[in-house]
Design an enzyme around this catalytic site. Structure first.
Site, PDB file in Angstrom:
ATOM      1  N   LYS A  53      53.169 -10.250 -27.486  1.00 31.60           N
ATOM      2  CA  LYS A  53      52.981  -9.913 -26.284  1.00 31.60           C
ATOM      3  C   LYS A  53      53.293  -8.033 -25.786  1.00 31.60           C
ATOM      4  CE  LYS A  53      53.723 -11.520 -20.978  1.00 31.60           C
ATOM      5  NZ  LYS A  53      55.368 -12.133 -19.765  1.00 31.60           N
ATOM      6  N   SER A  80      52.396 -15.320 -17.185  1.00 28.64           N
ATOM      7  CA  SER A  80      51.559 -13.865 -18.108  1.00 28.64           C
ATOM      8  C   SER A  80      51.348 -13.716 -19.514  1.00 28.64           C
ATOM      9  CB  SER A  80      52.206 -12.848 -17.396  1.00 28.64           C
ATOM     10  OG  SER A  80      53.497 -12.758 -18.278  1.00 28.64           O
ATOM     11  N   SER A 112      56.072 -17.850 -17.467  1.00 34.57           N
ATOM     12  CA  SER A 112      54.818 -17.397 -18.140  1.00 34.57           C
ATOM     13  C   SER A 112      54.594 -17.597 -19.518  1.00 34.57           C
ATOM     14  CB  SER A 112      54.966 -15.899 -18.644  1.00 34.57           C
ATOM     15  OG  SER A 112      54.858 -15.025 -16.356  1.00 34.57           O
TER      16      SER A 112
END
Length: 391
Positions: free
Chosen positions: A35, A112, A136
């Site tokens: 990420k 996310s 997330s």
């Protein structure tokens, strides 16, 4: 330009990002994605916002979790899209695009850590690093049909990670195979495991009541199997209601991410999407409130739930109360979806407990995750149970 073969828009636009892993190790020959909150040496960590990227220098070293996976033989194959500055649960990013959910292309992937989930679900990576503050890792795991876990808070170092809410932030991983997930977590978890013998499972009936009917129905076969595996009892987690717990969790998290970003916003007046800008404005108001009652509540709930688990029990609940929303969902509906999701994800956030999401349900072809919450330090117990369940 996107990373090669990025059929699902999972990776951050720009030149491909690669880092070769060690020649040997338990992950040799595998690829992982990270990420865009994890530092990669020599590159700017963009955090899903171009003004963040423009106002920060390149990283001097790899993030802890990135380095551990490289040392174990895995190769970094790309950096994945995150909701803007990690503030979101549905997976949208107006600057980099919204990744496609490989399991449900007309639906949102969950955020996310949206790009990480899309990369693994789409077979672009064997593993992917994500983060979980308010859900997330767990939400995209459920929406994208993956195994993913929020670890016990503090059990994985956040060195080299852009954190937003320090008392909530955790490092997480996604995989399609629970055995691989177990191996990968074994490389990044600290040595503070608290083993125990699972004697029973507590079915959180109030959590299932919150969930929409298709979610509840999709999880019934998995619940039946769980009841056959372990003694089970139905419980109510919250007498005052899980939505009330979620309100307290959101206030505490908002106050922390407001403090995290306040100085940067003052200095650079950065661009935000409407929903992120609105969230930050509301968080600024929350940061000015007296949150003593919320902090005391968190301490009490953490003690109460930990005592109920006592190194012998697990809590079972749906990972999310809703199915993956359609990609064209309006902004007003996005806010309502996020609010409902945190009614369930806020439980582990408030308590700091480990929670694993298992892809054990399906509703009309859409993935549905079932979650298990364990006592502090029960991460390895949850991972082993996931592997044994799938065997």
């Amino acid at each position: 330009m996107r990373a090669p073969n990025d059929a699902f828009g999972a990776f951050v636009p720009g030149p491909p990002v690669f880092a070769t892993g060690a020649a040997t190790g338990p992950l040799a020959g595998l690829g992982f994605a990270a990420k865009d909150l994890f530092d990669v040496a020599g590159l700017v960590t963009g955090c899903g916002n171009p003004d963040w990227a423009a106002s920060h220098p390149p990283a001097r070293a790899h993030a802890f979790a990135v380095q551990r996976l490289l040392d174990a033989g895995a190769t970094l194959v790309g950096r994945t899209i995150t909701d803007e500055i990690s503030l979101g649960l549905l997976g949208r990013n107006q600057f980099h695009g919204t990744p496609i959910n490989p399991r449900a292309p007309d639906r949102l992937p969950g955020g996310s850590s949206s790009g990480s989930a899309a990369a693994v679900a789409g077979g672009l990576a064997d593993l992917a690093l994500g983060t979980d503050s308010g859900g997330s890792v767990r939400v995209p795991s459920s929406f994208s049909g993956l195994y993913g876990m929020r670890p016990t808070h503090g059990r994985i170092s956040v060195t080299g990670l852009m954190t937003q809410s320090p008392s909530f932030d955790t490092v997480g991983l996604f995989a399609r195979d629970p055995a691989l997930l177990e191996t990968a977590y074994g490389l990044v978890l600290d040595d503070k495991a608290i083993p125990g013998t699972i004697e029973r499972v507590m079915i959180a009936t109030d959590a299932f009541t919150i969930a929409d009917a298709p979610v509840r129905e999709a999880l019934q076969p998995a619940l039946a199997k769980l009841r056959a595996m372990l003694p089970a009892e139905d419980i109510t987690l919250s007498e005052e209601g899980l939505p009330r717990w979620a309100e307290r969790q959101r206030r505490l998290q908002q106050a922390e991410f407001s403090a995290t970003f306040r100085d940067w916003i003052d200095a650079y007046n950065p661009r935000f999407s409407f929903e992120v800008g609105r969230g930050l404005a509301l968080a600024a108001l929350t940061a000015e409130m007296d949150l003593g009652a919320e902090r005391a509540f968190r301490t009490n709930v953490r003690t109460e739930i930990t005592d109920r688990l006592a190194g012998r029990a697990l809590i079972c609940l749906p990972t999310t109360p809703i199915l993956p929303p359609l990609r064209g969902i309006p902004l007003s509906a996005m806010g309502e979806a996020g609010r409902r999701i945190t009614e369930l994800t806020g439980i582990a956030g408030l308590t700091g407990l480990p929670q694993i999401s298992l892809p054990l349900g399906e509703a009309g072809g859409l993935p549905v995750g079932l979650s298990l919450i364990g006592w502090p330090g029960a991460d390895e117990v949850l991972l082993r149970m996931a592997r044994e369940w799938a065997a």
